[in-house]
Design an enzyme around this catalytic site. Structure first.
Site, PDB file in Angstrom:
ATOM      1  N   ASN A 112      38.731 -35.601 -20.446  1.00 39.56           N
ATOM      2  CA  ASN A 112      38.175 -35.197 -19.318  1.00 39.56           C
ATOM      3  C   ASN A 112      38.334 -36.215 -18.200  1.00 39.56           C
ATOM      4  O   ASN A 112      37.649 -37.464 -18.559  1.00 39.56           O
ATOM      5  CB  ASN A 112      36.639 -34.840 -19.508  1.00 39.56           C
ATOM      6  CG  ASN A 112      35.824 -34.317 -18.431  1.00 39.56           C
ATOM      7  OD1 ASN A 112      35.978 -34.801 -17.352  1.00 39.56           O
ATOM      8  ND2 ASN A 112      35.136 -33.333 -18.110  1.00 39.56           N
ATOM      9  N   HIS A 150      35.690 -38.178 -13.760  1.00 39.08           N
ATOM     10  CA  HIS A 150      35.163 -39.289 -13.291  1.00 39.08           C
ATOM     11  C   HIS A 150      36.127 -40.103 -12.649  1.00 39.08           C
ATOM     12  O   HIS A 150      35.790 -41.244 -11.858  1.00 39.08           O
ATOM     13  CB  HIS A 150      34.134 -40.157 -14.531  1.00 39.08           C
ATOM     14  CG  HIS A 150      33.094 -39.233 -14.491  1.00 39.08           C
ATOM     15  ND1 HIS A 150      32.085 -38.912 -13.630  1.00 39.08           N
ATOM     16  CD2 HIS A 150      32.630 -38.566 -15.670  1.00 39.08           C
ATOM     17  CE1 HIS A 150      31.321 -38.093 -13.986  1.00 39.08           C
ATOM     18  NE2 HIS A 150      31.457 -37.850 -15.480  1.00 39.08           N
ATOM     19  N   HIS A 195      36.176 -30.366 -14.833  1.00 40.54           N
ATOM     20  CA  HIS A 195      34.997 -29.605 -14.557  1.00 40.54           C
ATOM     21  C   HIS A 195      35.080 -29.453 -12.913  1.00 40.54           C
ATOM     22  O   HIS A 195      34.698 -30.268 -12.198  1.00 40.54           O
ATOM     23  CB  HIS A 195      33.706 -30.166 -15.044  1.00 40.54           C
ATOM     24  CG  HIS A 195      32.693 -29.174 -14.769  1.00 40.54           C
ATOM     25  ND1 HIS A 195      31.351 -29.702 -15.494  1.00 40.54           N
ATOM     26  CD2 HIS A 195      32.429 -28.044 -14.257  1.00 40.54           C
ATOM     27  CE1 HIS A 195      30.367 -28.667 -15.193  1.00 40.54           C
ATOM     28  NE2 HIS A 195      30.917 -27.829 -14.528  1.00 40.54           N
ATOM     29  N   ARG A 253      32.965 -28.337 -10.493  1.00 42.70           N
ATOM     30  CA  ARG A 253      31.511 -27.778 -10.116  1.00 42.70           C
ATOM     31  C   ARG A 253      31.508 -27.275  -8.981  1.00 42.70           C
ATOM     32  O   ARG A 253      32.228 -27.135  -7.932  1.00 42.70           O
ATOM     33  CB  ARG A 253      30.654 -29.096  -9.969  1.00 42.70           C
ATOM     34  CG  ARG A 253      30.572 -29.897 -11.413  1.00 42.70           C
ATOM     35  CD  ARG A 253      29.692 -30.949 -11.503  1.00 42.70           C
ATOM     36  NE  ARG A 253      28.221 -30.350 -11.524  1.00 42.70           N
ATOM     37  CZ  ARG A 253      27.268 -30.589 -12.399  1.00 42.70           C
ATOM     38  NH1 ARG A 253      27.793 -30.594 -13.705  1.00 42.70           N
ATOM     39  NH2 ARG A 253      26.369 -29.943 -12.393  1.00 42.70           N
ATOM     40  N   ARG A 276      31.530 -31.919  -6.521  1.00 44.26           N
ATOM     41  CA  ARG A 276      31.102 -33.427  -6.481  1.00 44.26           C
ATOM     42  C   ARG A 276      32.244 -34.369  -6.916  1.00 44.26           C
ATOM     43  O   ARG A 276      32.409 -35.631  -6.600  1.00 44.26           O
ATOM     44  CB  ARG A 276      29.635 -33.746  -7.034  1.00 44.26           C
ATOM     45  CG  ARG A 276      29.712 -33.504  -8.744  1.00 44.26           C
ATOM     46  CD  ARG A 276      28.505 -33.983  -9.463  1.00 44.26           C
ATOM     47  NE  ARG A 276      27.416 -33.080  -9.212  1.00 44.26           N
ATOM     48  CZ  ARG A 276      26.439 -33.193 -10.111  1.00 44.26           C
ATOM     49  NH1 ARG A 276      26.611 -34.069 -10.881  1.00 44.26           N
ATOM     50  NH2 ARG A 276      25.421 -32.254  -9.936  1.00 44.26           N
ATOM     51  N   GLU A 288      36.748 -26.336 -16.887  1.00 43.83           N
ATOM     52  CA  GLU A 288      35.298 -26.024 -17.055  1.00 43.83           C
ATOM     53  C   GLU A 288      34.899 -25.492 -16.051  1.00 43.83           C
ATOM     54  O   GLU A 288      35.096 -25.995 -14.702  1.00 43.83           O
ATOM     55  CB  GLU A 288      34.553 -27.460 -17.606  1.00 43.83           C
ATOM     56  CG  GLU A 288      34.846 -27.778 -18.992  1.00 43.83           C
ATOM     57  CD  GLU A 288      34.090 -29.119 -19.109  1.00 43.83           C
ATOM     58  OE1 GLU A 288      33.169 -29.620 -18.259  1.00 43.83           O
ATOM     59  OE2 GLU A 288      34.611 -29.892 -20.040  1.00 43.83           O
ATOM     60  N   THR A 344      26.279 -31.856 -17.517  1.00 44.16           N
ATOM     61  CA  THR A 344      25.933 -30.586 -17.932  1.00 44.16           C
ATOM     62  C   THR A 344      24.885 -30.931 -19.191  1.00 44.16           C
ATOM     63  O   THR A 344      24.884 -31.537 -20.333  1.00 44.16           O
ATOM     64  CB  THR A 344      27.151 -29.975 -18.740  1.00 44.16           C
ATOM     65  OG1 THR A 344      28.307 -30.359 -17.965  1.00 44.16           O
ATOM     66  CG2 THR A 344      26.856 -28.519 -18.973  1.00 44.16           C
ATOM     67  N   GLU A 382      32.600 -24.466 -27.801  1.00 43.26           N
ATOM     68  CA  GLU A 382      32.554 -25.574 -27.842  1.00 43.26           C
ATOM     69  C   GLU A 382      31.142 -26.130 -28.196  1.00 43.26           C
ATOM     70  O   GLU A 382      30.245 -26.004 -27.278  1.00 43.26           O
ATOM     71  CB  GLU A 382      33.162 -26.555 -26.343  1.00 43.26           C
ATOM     72  CG  GLU A 382      32.848 -27.854 -26.340  1.00 43.26           C
ATOM     73  CD  GLU A 382      33.702 -28.620 -25.017  1.00 43.26           C
ATOM     74  OE1 GLU A 382      34.874 -27.923 -24.724  1.00 43.26           O
ATOM     75  OE2 GLU A 382      33.174 -29.695 -24.753  1.00 43.26           O
ATOM     76  N   HIS A 393      30.614 -34.001 -25.291  1.00 48.50           N
ATOM     77  CA  HIS A 393      29.698 -34.324 -24.391  1.00 48.50           C
ATOM     78  C   HIS A 393      28.944 -35.653 -25.045  1.00 48.50           C
ATOM     79  O   HIS A 393      28.472 -35.590 -26.231  1.00 48.50           O
ATOM     80  CB  HIS A 393      28.648 -33.313 -24.347  1.00 48.50           C
ATOM     81  CG  HIS A 393      27.893 -33.673 -22.854  1.00 48.50           C
ATOM     82  ND1 HIS A 393      26.745 -34.675 -22.672  1.00 48.50           N
ATOM     83  CD2 HIS A 393      28.179 -33.004 -21.765  1.00 48.50           C
ATOM     84  CE1 HIS A 393      26.435 -34.407 -21.360  1.00 48.50           C
ATOM     85  NE2 HIS A 393      27.231 -33.576 -20.862  1.00 48.50           N
TER      86      HIS A 393
END
Ligand code: PXP
Length: 243
Positions: free
Chosen positions: A9, A12, A45, A47, A51, A72, A103, A153, A196
């Site tokens: 992922n 970031h 992801h 969002r 963000r 996601e 999340t 998941e 996660h």
């Protein structure tokens, strides 16, 4: 024995990029480095508040990647419509709260049922494999089966938190919940992914659950890369997941 896969992922990387408002560090370059270092897929992801990852990142990644893209997203009509345009290989439906840092829990599969059912059908009809991000609870797995999802998941966040806080009793309990949910899902022909809060140690521990076929890891990868470099971190995780 299922061949284990590692999904990286890269949200970031976009977080870092957005701080300065230009294109450095590049999300697409990070994705390519991840794939050449052993990742089997790239997760982003998108969002609703955009963000970190932007719609343009998703579109570009879909164009340039030669391995699966896992999108996601929240269960909203707008996001479902976006996914049908992009056609990523995987969609993972997650809950989303505007003010959360990340999340916080799994999707409640008993809520917003009509939209959930319609969305799963719609995505599957255009060959997108649908995954539902859930807490490790058998009732949620049963509902995922009823909803005809392709994969679940399992949210590993609580397990990782207890492990990091050295709470042996609670981490063991959470581990067992993940194991039971994974076994039950696999017996019922659901693909079992997890993610996660995972790092080297928690990934190695959870790898003992043989029904889990895919590990999705983000924050730790980007953070540890500050010290060791993106490629090195992914190579190390890839060894843990696949050996
Ligand atoms: N899987 C899902 C469904 C997530 O929402 C996230 C966080 O975006 C992750 C995996 C990755 O979690 P982490 O960044 O803590 O590794």
């Amino acid at each position: 024995m299922i061949k284990r896969k590692l999904g990286i992922n890269i949200d970031h990387v976009a977080t870092l990029r957005n701080i300065r408002g230009n294109n450095f560090p590049s999300v697409s370059k990070a994705a390519l480095v991840a794939l050449s270092s052993g990742a089997d897929s790239i997760t982003v992801h998108l969002r609703e508040d955009e963000r970190h990852i932007k719609p343009s990142d998703v579109l570009l990644l879909k164009k340039i990647l030669n391995k699966p893209l896992n999108l996601e997203m929240a269960l909203t009509k707008k996001m479902i419509s976006f996914a049908t345009k992009v056609k990523p290989e995987f969609v993972c439906l997650v809950p989303e709260k505007r003010k959360e840092l990340t999340t916080e829990g799994g999707l409640n599969l008993f809520y917003n049922l009509s939209l959930l059912k319609k969305s799963i059908l719609k995505l599957k009809s255009i060959n997108i494999s649908v995954s539902l991000f859930i807490d490790p609870e058998i009732r949620m797995v049963k509902q995922a089966i009823k909803l005809k999802a392709d994969n679940i998941e399992i949210h590993t966040g609580s397990y990782c938190n207890f492990l990091n806080n050295k709470n042996k009793i609670k981490s063991r309990l959470e581990f067992n919940k993940i194991k039971s949910a994974a076994k039950f899902a696999s017996k019922n022909n659901l693909g079992v992914h997890c993610g996660h809060g995972l790092d080297y140690i928690s990934t190695k521990n959870i790898r003992a659950i043989k029904e889990i076929s895919e590990f999705n890891i983000g924050h730790f990868v980007i953070s540890q890369s500050v010290f060791d470099g993106l490629s090195n971190v992914i190579k190390k995780l890839s060894k843990i997941v696949k050996n």
